[in-house]
Scaffold this active site. Structure first.
Site, short mmCIF file in Angstrom:
data_model
loop_
_atom_site.label_atom_id
_atom_site.label_comp_id
_atom_site.label_asym_id
_atom_site.label_seq_id
_atom_site.Cartn_x
_atom_site.Cartn_y
_atom_site.Cartn_z
N SER A 173 5.70 49.62 -85.60
CA SER A 173 6.17 48.60 -86.02
C SER A 173 7.68 48.65 -86.08
O SER A 173 8.10 49.71 -86.58
CB SER A 173 5.70 47.67 -87.21
OG SER A 173 6.48 46.62 -87.60
N TYR A 186 3.04 48.40 -96.02
CA TYR A 186 2.77 48.26 -94.66
C TYR A 186 3.90 49.12 -93.74
O TYR A 186 3.74 49.84 -93.02
CB TYR A 186 2.94 46.75 -94.28
CG TYR A 186 2.70 46.49 -92.46
CD1 TYR A 186 1.56 46.41 -91.97
CD2 TYR A 186 3.99 46.48 -91.99
CE1 TYR A 186 1.50 46.30 -90.79
CE2 TYR A 186 3.95 46.30 -90.55
CZ TYR A 186 2.76 46.15 -89.98
OH TYR A 186 2.65 45.91 -88.61
#
Length: 316
Positions: A173, A186
């Site tokens: 990501s 995350y």
């Protein structure tokens, strides 16, 4: 003298590969044929994993689908067969469980064969401020988003090395390259996933010179439901990405054996800029882009994955 020779060789290679990279920006790379390749996709039951499975189903590849939710995984299996997938195998696997990963991996090797394209896609997001995240959710984020990659690669990488053929794909990501407010667990786990994949890429290209390919993917927020409620301040710079658009980009990057893929293109500029400007400038830039408020209305997936007891190995 050896320093001068080494420097000359370095500059020659550096210039050659620079010109090669420029050429590939102008002339598209040739796409490889993946017919007959055994493609394993984790998190295949929905979102990006499902769409990647449907893309590969059209190519004649043998699909191995892993997901913790067997019902949704079987639906992906059915859709893949409708798209032309002749051999599609669906397995229930909780990627946060080391023993289950190794057990299901052994089943795959016995029943399907050696995986040649491995796509580590499974991921979860908590979406809470740091002090509001329960410890067990922090741990689960790391197990699913990062540590599972170690186990899965350990299970399938040796066969790739032996055959000197394979392709490892890491779905990380932008939050794995730039720390993101409201996504501490995350972001940290995606940094770990990216670092692991990049380290493997360097290890097996610098010292061992294998023919195994690597693709590291870092997209911005995707409209998969996992980031439901997230916002972006300027769509023209950092748009919330459509699933199909991202899936097509990743599919093309794999076929073209592209090593790094950041989506959108502005992300390349942002990552470089991060290392050139001062921390205070970075904060001002983040506020301008809305990074401080993007998670304020986060909802995430409303329905959690339900564990399934029945293990169906092949989609009929």
């Amino acid at each position: 003298m050896s320093t001068m020779v080494d420097t000359a060789i370095f500059l020659g290679k550096f210039l050659y590969y620079f010109l090669e990279s420029v050429a590939f920006k102008i002339i598209p790379r040739k796409k490889k044929d993946v017919a007959g390749e055994i493609v394993l996709i984790t998190g295949a039951g929905s979102g990006l994993g499902r769409l990647l499975a449907l893309h590969f189903a059209r190519t004649g590849a043998i699909l191995v689908l892993w997901d913790i939710n067997q019902e949704s995984n079987m639906e992906t299996c059915r859709l893949a067969k409708e798209k032309g997938g002749v051999k599609v195998f669906a397995y229930k696997c909780d990627c946060s469980n080391r023993q289950e990963v190794y057990s299901v991996a052994d089943q795959v090797k016995k029943e399907v064969g050696d995986v040649t394209i491995l796509i580590n896609n499974a991921g979860i997001v908590t979406g809470k401020p740091f002090l509001d995240i329960p410890d067990h959710m922090m741990e689960r984020s790391f197990y699913v988003n990062a540590i599972s990659h170690f186990w899965i690669c350990k299970a399938f990488f040796p066969a790739m090395l032996q055959a000197n053929h394979g392709h490892l794909v890491c779905i990380s990501s932008i939050a794995g390259m730039v720390g993101t407010s409201g996504l501490s667990d995350y972001s940290a786990s995606k940094f770990a996933a990216f670092g692991f994949a990049e380290s493997l890429f360097l290890e097996y290209n610098m010292s061992r010179k294998t023919n195994i390919k690597f693709t590291l993917v870092c997209p911005y927020f995707i409209k998969t439901g996992m980031f439901e409620g997230c916002t972006t301040k300027y769509q023209f710079l950092l748009p919330l990405l459509e699933q199909e658009y991202v899936a097509q980009k990743i599919f093309n990057a794999i076929l073209e054996e592209q090593v790094y893929l950041l989506i959108p293109k502005f992300a390349y500029f942002a990552v470089v800029l991060k290392h050139l400007i001062s921390p205070k400038m970075m904060i001002v830039l983040g506020e301008y882009l809305g990074a401080d408020t993007c998670m304020d209305s986060f909802k995430g997936r409303m329905e959690a994955n339900k564990p399934q007891e029945e293990v169906e190995r092949k989609c009929q």
